[in-house]
Design a protein around this motif. Structure first.
Motif, short mmCIF file in Angstrom:
data_model
loop_
_atom_site.label_atom_id
_atom_site.label_comp_id
_atom_site.label_asym_id
_atom_site.label_seq_id
_atom_site.Cartn_x
_atom_site.Cartn_y
_atom_site.Cartn_z
N MET A 43 1.97 -17.60 5.11
CA MET A 43 2.14 -17.21 6.51
C MET A 43 1.87 -15.72 6.69
SD MET A 43 2.62 -20.10 7.72
CE MET A 43 2.57 -19.42 9.37
N ALA A 44 2.33 -14.90 5.73
CA ALA A 44 2.09 -13.46 5.83
C ALA A 44 0.60 -13.15 5.73
CB ALA A 44 2.87 -12.72 4.73
N GLY A 45 -0.09 -13.85 4.80
CA GLY A 45 -1.53 -13.63 4.66
C GLY A 45 -2.30 -14.04 5.89
N LEU A 46 -1.93 -15.17 6.48
CA LEU A 46 -2.59 -15.65 7.70
C LEU A 46 -2.37 -14.67 8.85
CD1 LEU A 46 -4.20 -17.85 9.09
CD2 LEU A 46 -2.05 -19.06 9.56
N THR A 47 -1.14 -14.19 8.97
CA THR A 47 -0.83 -13.22 10.03
C THR A 47 -1.65 -11.95 9.84
OG1 THR A 47 1.42 -14.08 10.17
CG2 THR A 47 1.01 -11.93 11.14
N GLY A 48 -1.68 -11.45 8.60
CA GLY A 48 -2.42 -10.23 8.32
C GLY A 48 -3.91 -10.37 8.60
N ALA A 49 -4.47 -11.54 8.31
CA ALA A 49 -5.89 -11.76 8.55
C ALA A 49 -6.21 -11.73 10.04
CB ALA A 49 -6.32 -13.10 7.95
N VAL A 50 -5.31 -12.29 10.85
CA VAL A 50 -5.53 -12.29 12.30
C VAL A 50 -5.37 -10.88 12.87
CG1 VAL A 50 -4.67 -13.17 14.50
CG2 VAL A 50 -4.81 -14.69 12.54
N VAL A 51 -4.36 -10.16 12.38
CA VAL A 51 -4.09 -8.82 12.90
C VAL A 51 -5.24 -7.86 12.60
CG1 VAL A 51 -2.62 -6.79 12.57
CG2 VAL A 51 -1.59 -9.03 12.91
N VAL A 52 -5.90 -8.02 11.46
CA VAL A 52 -6.92 -7.05 11.06
C VAL A 52 -8.20 -7.17 11.87
CG1 VAL A 52 -8.14 -8.38 9.29
CG2 VAL A 52 -7.87 -5.93 9.00
N THR A 87 7.91 -18.84 -2.31
CA THR A 87 7.09 -17.63 -2.13
C THR A 87 5.69 -17.98 -1.64
OG1 THR A 87 6.31 -17.62 -4.44
CG2 THR A 87 8.36 -16.46 -3.96
N LEU A 88 5.16 -19.12 -2.06
CA LEU A 88 3.83 -19.53 -1.60
C LEU A 88 3.81 -19.72 -0.09
CD1 LEU A 88 2.42 -22.06 -4.24
CD2 LEU A 88 1.36 -19.94 -3.45
N ARG A 89 4.85 -20.36 0.42
CA ARG A 89 4.91 -20.58 1.87
C ARG A 89 5.00 -19.25 2.61
NH1 ARG A 89 8.53 -20.94 5.96
NH2 ARG A 89 8.12 -22.51 7.59
N ALA A 90 5.88 -18.37 2.12
CA ALA A 90 6.04 -17.07 2.77
C ALA A 90 4.75 -16.25 2.68
CB ALA A 90 7.20 -16.31 2.13
N ASP A 91 4.13 -16.25 1.52
CA ASP A 91 2.90 -15.48 1.35
C ASP A 91 1.75 -16.06 2.17
OD1 ASP A 91 4.19 -13.79 -0.39
OD2 ASP A 91 3.47 -14.76 -2.20
N ALA A 115 6.20 -11.39 3.31
CA ALA A 115 5.47 -11.52 2.05
C ALA A 115 6.41 -11.31 0.87
CB ALA A 115 4.33 -10.53 1.99
N LYS A 116 6.21 -12.08 -0.19
CA LYS A 116 7.07 -12.01 -1.37
C LYS A 116 6.35 -11.45 -2.59
CE LYS A 116 10.46 -13.88 0.89
NZ LYS A 116 11.59 -13.02 1.34
N THR A 117 5.05 -11.70 -2.70
CA THR A 117 4.27 -11.26 -3.86
C THR A 117 2.92 -10.73 -3.38
OG1 THR A 117 3.07 -13.30 -4.31
CG2 THR A 117 5.33 -13.16 -5.15
N PRO A 118 2.15 -10.07 -4.28
CA PRO A 118 0.81 -9.61 -3.91
C PRO A 118 -0.14 -10.75 -3.52
CG PRO A 118 1.56 -8.45 -5.85
CD PRO A 118 2.55 -9.55 -5.60
N LEU A 119 0.27 -11.98 -3.79
CA LEU A 119 -0.55 -13.11 -3.40
C LEU A 119 -0.78 -13.11 -1.88
CD1 LEU A 119 -1.92 -15.45 -4.87
CD2 LEU A 119 0.06 -16.87 -4.33
N ALA A 120 0.16 -12.57 -1.12
CA ALA A 120 0.01 -12.51 0.33
C ALA A 120 -1.18 -11.65 0.72
CB ALA A 120 1.29 -11.97 0.97
N ALA A 121 -1.33 -10.48 0.05
CA ALA A 121 -2.46 -9.59 0.33
C ALA A 121 -3.77 -10.26 -0.07
CB ALA A 121 -2.29 -8.28 -0.41
N MET A 122 -3.76 -10.99 -1.19
CA MET A 122 -4.97 -11.70 -1.61
C MET A 122 -5.33 -12.79 -0.60
SD MET A 122 -4.11 -12.03 -5.69
CE MET A 122 -5.58 -13.02 -5.97
N MET A 123 -4.31 -13.52 -0.14
CA MET A 123 -4.56 -14.56 0.85
C MET A 123 -5.10 -13.95 2.14
SD MET A 123 -1.34 -17.17 0.45
CE MET A 123 -1.19 -18.28 -0.95
N ALA A 124 -4.59 -12.77 2.50
CA ALA A 124 -5.07 -12.11 3.71
C ALA A 124 -6.56 -11.83 3.60
CB ALA A 124 -4.30 -10.81 3.95
N GLY A 125 -7.00 -11.39 2.40
CA GLY A 125 -8.42 -11.15 2.19
C GLY A 125 -9.24 -12.43 2.27
#
Length: 613
Positions: free
Chosen positions: A45-54, A39-43, A343-353
């Motif tokens: 990548m999802a967080g990094l993608t979200g940060a770039v998109v925003v 889940t850490l790996r998935a989150d 993304a697997k957990t809310p950690l992805a949204a935190m990583m995006a921030g």
């Protein structure tokens, strides 16, 4: 079961075993045990993608809101982290949105010049007050309000919002000049009226990005397809620029600074200036956030706690007011990207921030090389993934009423505001629910002579007692259903006027209010005056309590309540007219033939105790 599946299952079990009091105080303790290497790996990548998109979105949203461009980025940093920590959704990402930005502008522009220091101060005050109200609503357990948003509403709303996401990117996808903030119809009208002005190079970059994202997702599912697609689009734009000299518009260089500390102005004048819009912004933000959370939860099989989501949104806006943000809510763009990126957990949204903080410091100046066309291609891909074609097709085939609600919500999302679309969908759902519950099933039943156990069946297929009628009611007897029940009983009386005794099989009645109790009381009194009676069989304890509380039990007579049909028939038979019984050929009950003894090989014409109607 594979090792991966077993690990995920154990993690989920550990999350669910978290004490309730601790989960309410610190909701992230519920999902934290689910975090593992996978889940850490998935989150990540999802967080990094979200940060770039925003990056481009944050600037655009801030411009729509009348705020300095960097505030759109600041609103996607700390608020996203706080909302993920204290919310309940695994995939919701909070930040600035089109709808919230438009409403903020409409509320504040009459009171201050957009972009000015006074305007920013009022925006912080509005954000703080919105957060306080959201937090109060969550603590007051008002999250049940979201239960009125049906699955059909969510599906229609999601599909409509997906189309809007794509619509907002049309100008970047085709390289056209379309006014910012144009409606759905105006945007597509502008496209078709300017087809001769479509820029082939821009469209080629956008289309290449879109197709590259689809290909990577399909054939290389472990790769971060959105980042690969954005890099591919950027390289394609650079190649076109070197080969043809084509200059594509880019996101542009962004300020490399962290969100400075801020404080809302809580003086009387500032509060009065924003008071008129606080409730509207609050309801819009909560509706948008919870709708998105539920839409993604329906995809992932997760349960969303509306109360906790209110709390998370409230705390995120309170924090945002002190870190140079403005009203944040669930973002369809960022949440959709987050879910689509795996993304697997809310950690992805935190990583995006957190990543957005780093991106602004390290990468923001390089945003001038990221073409808007490539970003448009990515968002087209996200929009397509948000539309649940399978669920839509299933609804079309199985339930026309639910499809009508879905279609109306979808259309309203495209042509009205997002909050109006939700309200329309909710009102239609409530109307359908009331239409169903106001007409409970009222059927005449009778023992089935062809069934060995003589189970009850529709009276049209079995002989009836000429004096006693069995009526099964399935549904609650509340004020909205009383007229329907009266009409049904009256119609049955017209068809069988000699059936002065009526036994209501009440297993299916779950609730009776004062109006429903009065109906039964008046029926009992009327039938008693006519020489008959009203009886209840199998009424639940709570229903009996409600009858007593409303004074109807005395009118019905507690002796006329029975646990089983066997007991009811034995007692009611004593009150039937013997002259009618002597000439009756139906012989429905055992008591009808007290002197006859049937051969053991034949089923006894008697309804055994416990038989189900």
């Amino acid at each position: 079961m594979s090792a991966k599946t077993l690990t995920a299952s154990r993690s989920a079990d550990a999350a669910l075993s978290c004490p309730l009091w601790l989960a309410r105080l610190l909701p992230f303790t519920r999902w934290w045990p689910m975090v593992n290497r996978g889940t850490l790996r998935a989150d990540f990548m999802a967080g990094l993608t979200g940060a770039v998109v925003v990056l481009p979105q944050g600037v655009a949203f801030a411009t729509i809101a009348g705020m300095p461009p960097e505030y759109g980025l600041y609103a996607g940093m700390i608020p996203a982290i706080i909302a993920a920590l204290f919310g309940s959704s695994w995939h919701l990402v909070s930040g600035p949105t089109t709808a919230a930005s438009i409403v903020l502008f409409s509320v504040l522009s009459p009171h201050a010049e957009p972009g000015s220091a006074q305007y920013v101060s009022l925006a912080l005050t509005l954000t703080f007050l919105v957060g306080i109200i959201q937090l109060a609503m969550g603590l007051a357990r008002m999250g049940t309000l979201v239960n009125f948003i049906s699955h059909s509403v969510v599906t229609g709303f999601t599909a409509g919002a997906a189309i809007l996401i794509a619509t907002n990117q049309v100008k970047h996808f085709f390289g056209l000049e379309i006014a910012r903030g144009s409606s759905f119809s105006d945007t597509w009208s502008a496209l078709f009226s300017q087809l001769d002005q479509v820029q082939p190079g821009v469209t080629a970059v956008a289309l290449l990005t879109l197709l590259l994202g689809i290909a990577v997702k399909q054939f290389l599912p472990k790769w971060p397809y959105m980042i690969v697609a954005m890099l591919g689009g950027s390289v394609a734009a650079a190649a076109l620029s070197a080969w043809q000299g084509l200059q594509l518009s880019t996101v542009g260089a962004l300020p490399a600074s962290l969100p400075p500390l801020s404080a809302p102005a809580l003086d009387g004048e500032s509060i009065r200036a924003v008071a008129s819009g606080v409730v509207a912004v609050t309801l819009l933000a909560l509706t948008e956030a919870v709708s998105i959370a539920r839409a993604l939860a329906a995809r992932s099989g997760q349960h969303v706690d509306g109360n906790q989501e209110f709390i998370g949104q409230g705390m995120s806006n309170i924090a945002g007011a002190f870190f140079s943000g403005y009203v944040a809510t669930g973002s369809f763009n960022r949440s959709g990207v987050n879910y689509a990126a795996g993304a697997k957990t809310p950690l992805a949204a935190m990583m995006a921030g957190f990543f957005l903080l780093l991106v602004v410091l390290l990468v923001a100046p390089w945003a001038r090389f990221l073409p808007n066309a490539a970003m448009a291609g990515i968002l087209f891909l996200v929009a397509w993934g948000l539309i649940d074609f399978k669920e839509i097709a299933h609804t079309v085939k199985t339930n026309r009423s639910e499809f009508a609600i879905m279609a109306a919500t979808f259309a309203a999302t495209l042509f009205l505001t997002l909050e109006e679309a939700i309200i329309i969908g909710v009102l239609m759902s409530l109307s359908l629910y009331l239409a169903r519950t106001s007409k409970p099933q009222v059927h005449v039943r009778a023992p089935n002579p062809h069934n060995r156990k003589r189970k009850f069946t529709d009276a049209a297929h079995a002989p009836q007692c000429p004096q006693l009628r069995f009526v099964r009611i399935d549904g609650s007897l509340f004020f909205g259903a009383t007229a329907h029940v009266r009409e049904k009983l009256a119609a049955q009386d017209l068809a069988q006027p000699e059936q002065k005794h009526v036994a209501i099989i009440a297993h299916g009645i779950n609730f009776i209010d004062m109006a429903g109790a009065e109906v039964l009381a008046s029926e009992a009194q009327r039938r008693r005056r006519a020489g008959g009676g009203l009886y209840l069989i199998g009424a639940k304890d709570r229903v009996q309590e409600q009858l007593a509380e409303n004074g109807a039990l005395k009118a019905i007579d507690g002796a006329n309540l029975f646990d089983s049909k066997t007991d009811a028939i034995a007692e009611i038979y004593r009150h039937l007219n013997r002259d009618v019984c002597r000439t009756c050929s139906a012989r429905v009950f055992r008591e009808c033939m007290p002197t006859q003894v049937e051969p053991a090989s034949h089923p006894h014409p008697f309804i055994p105790a416990g038989a189900q109607p």
